[in-house]
Design an enzyme around this catalytic site. Structure first.
Site, PDB file in Angstrom:
ATOM      1  N   GLU A  28       0.828  -1.204   0.000  1.00 54.95           N
ATOM      2  CA  GLU A  28       0.000   0.000   0.000  1.00 54.95           C
ATOM      3  C   GLU A  28       0.865   1.258   0.000  1.00 54.95           C
ATOM      4  O   GLU A  28       0.658   2.169  -0.776  1.00 54.95           O
ATOM      5  CB  GLU A  28      -0.924   0.004   1.222  1.00 54.95           C
ATOM      6  CG  GLU A  28      -1.998  -1.073   1.198  1.00 54.95           C
ATOM      7  CD  GLU A  28      -3.071  -0.800   0.150  1.00 54.95           C
ATOM      8  OE1 GLU A  28      -3.284   0.382  -0.198  1.00 54.95           O
ATOM      9  OE2 GLU A  28      -3.694  -1.769  -0.321  1.00 54.95           O
ATOM     10  N   VAL A  47      15.882   7.846   8.957  1.00 57.16           N
ATOM     11  CA  VAL A  47      17.155   7.619   9.637  1.00 57.16           C
ATOM     12  C   VAL A  47      17.015   8.200  11.035  1.00 57.16           C
ATOM     13  O   VAL A  47      16.580   9.347  11.197  1.00 57.16           O
ATOM     14  CB  VAL A  47      18.332   8.281   8.888  1.00 57.16           C
ATOM     15  CG1 VAL A  47      19.625   8.107   9.673  1.00 57.16           C
ATOM     16  CG2 VAL A  47      18.484   7.683   7.503  1.00 57.16           C
ATOM     17  N   LYS A  64      19.821   6.146  22.888  1.00 55.85           N
ATOM     18  CA  LYS A  64      19.844   4.686  22.817  1.00 55.85           C
ATOM     19  C   LYS A  64      21.221   4.141  23.188  1.00 55.85           C
ATOM     20  O   LYS A  64      21.334   3.104  23.840  1.00 55.85           O
ATOM     21  CB  LYS A  64      19.444   4.220  21.413  1.00 55.85           C
ATOM     22  CG  LYS A  64      19.094   2.737  21.358  1.00 55.85           C
ATOM     23  CD  LYS A  64      18.205   2.412  20.183  1.00 55.85           C
ATOM     24  CE  LYS A  64      17.696   0.987  20.275  1.00 55.85           C
ATOM     25  NZ  LYS A  64      16.752   0.648  19.188  1.00 55.85           N
ATOM     26  N   ARG A  80      21.387   4.226  26.947  1.00 52.91           N
ATOM     27  CA  ARG A  80      20.594   3.145  27.552  1.00 52.91           C
ATOM     28  C   ARG A  80      21.302   1.802  27.449  1.00 52.91           C
ATOM     29  O   ARG A  80      21.194   0.966  28.341  1.00 52.91           O
ATOM     30  CB  ARG A  80      19.216   3.048  26.885  1.00 52.91           C
ATOM     31  CG  ARG A  80      18.281   4.209  27.204  1.00 52.91           C
ATOM     32  CD  ARG A  80      16.837   3.859  26.903  1.00 52.91           C
ATOM     33  NE  ARG A  80      16.636   3.462  25.524  1.00 52.91           N
ATOM     34  CZ  ARG A  80      16.356   4.302  24.538  1.00 52.91           C
ATOM     35  NH1 ARG A  80      16.272   5.606  24.783  1.00 52.91           N
ATOM     36  NH2 ARG A  80      16.165   3.879  23.308  1.00 52.91           N
ATOM     37  N   ARG A 104       9.406   1.027   6.886  1.00 54.73           N
ATOM     38  CA  ARG A 104       8.110   0.418   7.181  1.00 54.73           C
ATOM     39  C   ARG A 104       7.383   0.129   5.882  1.00 54.73           C
ATOM     40  O   ARG A 104       7.224   1.006   5.038  1.00 54.73           O
ATOM     41  CB  ARG A 104       7.266   1.343   8.058  1.00 54.73           C
ATOM     42  CG  ARG A 104       5.924   0.723   8.474  1.00 54.73           C
ATOM     43  CD  ARG A 104       5.185   1.667   9.397  1.00 54.73           C
ATOM     44  NE  ARG A 104       5.982   1.977  10.567  1.00 54.73           N
ATOM     45  CZ  ARG A 104       5.811   3.069  11.321  1.00 54.73           C
ATOM     46  NH1 ARG A 104       4.881   3.957  10.999  1.00 54.73           N
ATOM     47  NH2 ARG A 104       6.578   3.272  12.371  1.00 54.73           N
ATOM     48  N   GLU A 137      16.484  -1.908   9.652  1.00 53.76           N
ATOM     49  CA  GLU A 137      15.332  -2.574  10.266  1.00 53.76           C
ATOM     50  C   GLU A 137      14.123  -2.377   9.353  1.00 53.76           C
ATOM     51  O   GLU A 137      13.804  -1.249   8.972  1.00 53.76           O
ATOM     52  CB  GLU A 137      15.015  -2.017  11.650  1.00 53.76           C
ATOM     53  CG  GLU A 137      13.836  -2.757  12.301  1.00 53.76           C
ATOM     54  CD  GLU A 137      13.287  -2.072  13.529  1.00 53.76           C
ATOM     55  OE1 GLU A 137      13.226  -2.722  14.583  1.00 53.76           O
ATOM     56  OE2 GLU A 137      12.898  -0.890  13.434  1.00 53.76           O
ATOM     57  N   HIS A 165       0.754   4.685  19.633  1.00 54.36           N
ATOM     58  CA  HIS A 165       1.949   5.504  19.881  1.00 54.36           C
ATOM     59  C   HIS A 165       1.557   6.930  20.270  1.00 54.36           C
ATOM     60  O   HIS A 165       2.129   7.511  21.205  1.00 54.36           O
ATOM     61  CB  HIS A 165       2.819   5.533  18.627  1.00 54.36           C
ATOM     62  CG  HIS A 165       4.006   6.442  18.744  1.00 54.36           C
ATOM     63  ND1 HIS A 165       5.121   6.114  19.481  1.00 54.36           N
ATOM     64  CD2 HIS A 165       4.229   7.690  18.233  1.00 54.36           C
ATOM     65  CE1 HIS A 165       5.998   7.111  19.415  1.00 54.36           C
ATOM     66  NE2 HIS A 165       5.480   8.072  18.672  1.00 54.36           N
TER      67      HIS A 165
END
Length: 212
Positions: free
Chosen positions: A54, A60, A69, A72, A93, A155, A171
């Site tokens: 779709e 980035v 990150k 962490r 995505r 990813e 979210h």
């Protein structure tokens, strides 16, 4: 940044500029993947008579998110550590029409010799406790630069329209409430996730009947 001493502000600016140049390769990797999925989508439509994708969205990770990150994870604040330990600097995505399209896309990627699939997390067959569903891949792709080849991790999240709709709104709710969501709302979100899953199954069954 205004509360920091001027020398620290200037150092941070230099660091951000250095990282921007160093991590430009992740944008190149996403450009390649965008082109690849565009070709896959068009060819799939030609062969099978429907477009499985779709829409797509890529990003980035920004400097601040990357720094947080690394902190962490207890890593050094270097681009070397970022490239080694942070696997979602480049994110893509893919939103598909049907659940079956998601797994078909994975099968197609497995046939591409230039893509190395490093990790698969199937949150469709094994949803998260909050109801989140999606299929996550960590892949490695070659980026051909002027004088070298860099192998870059990307990813990829592949989900249906219903999954994407739910995840996007979930979210926004968590962001608006600073991650302090009452139990009653989390229960309702889980129920909504189940409804979205039912819708995906219903639409897939309808499509199968149409195909027959």
């Amino acid at each position: 940044m205004a509360s920091l001493p001027e020398d620290q502000i200037e150092e941070l600016r230099r660091l951000m500029e250095s990282w921007k140049n160093e991590l430009l390769v992740y944008k190149f990797a996403l450009d390649q993947m965008d082109t690849k999925f565009s070709i896959i989508s068009q060819e799939y439509n030609l062969i099978h008579g429907h477009n499985p994708i779709e829409h797509t969205k890529s990003r980035v990770k920004n400097f601040e998110s990357l720094m947080n990150k690394l902190v962490r994870k207890g890593c050094e604040m270097t681009t070397r550590a970022a490239k080694e330990y942070i696997h979602d600097i480049a994110g893509l995505r893919i939103v598909c029409s049907f659940v079956s399209d998601i797994y078909n896309m994975v099968d197609v990627l497995k046939e591409h010799e230039d893509i190395k699939i490093l990790k698969v997390k199937d949150y469709i067959k094994n949803p998260k406790p909050n109801g989140y569903r999606s299929l996550h891949l960590i892949v490695e792709v070659p980026v051909y630069l002027t004088n070298k080849v860099e192998h870059v991790k990307v990813e990829i999240q592949i989900r249906t329209i219903a999954m994407d709709f739910w995840a996007s709104l979930e979210h926004k709710i968590y962001y608006k409430l600073n991650n302090e969501v009452p139990t009653k709302l989390t229960d309702e979100l889980k129920e909504a996730a189940d409804v979205a899953h039912y819708l995906d199954e219903k639409m897939l069954n309808i499509r199968k009947k149409v195909d027959q």
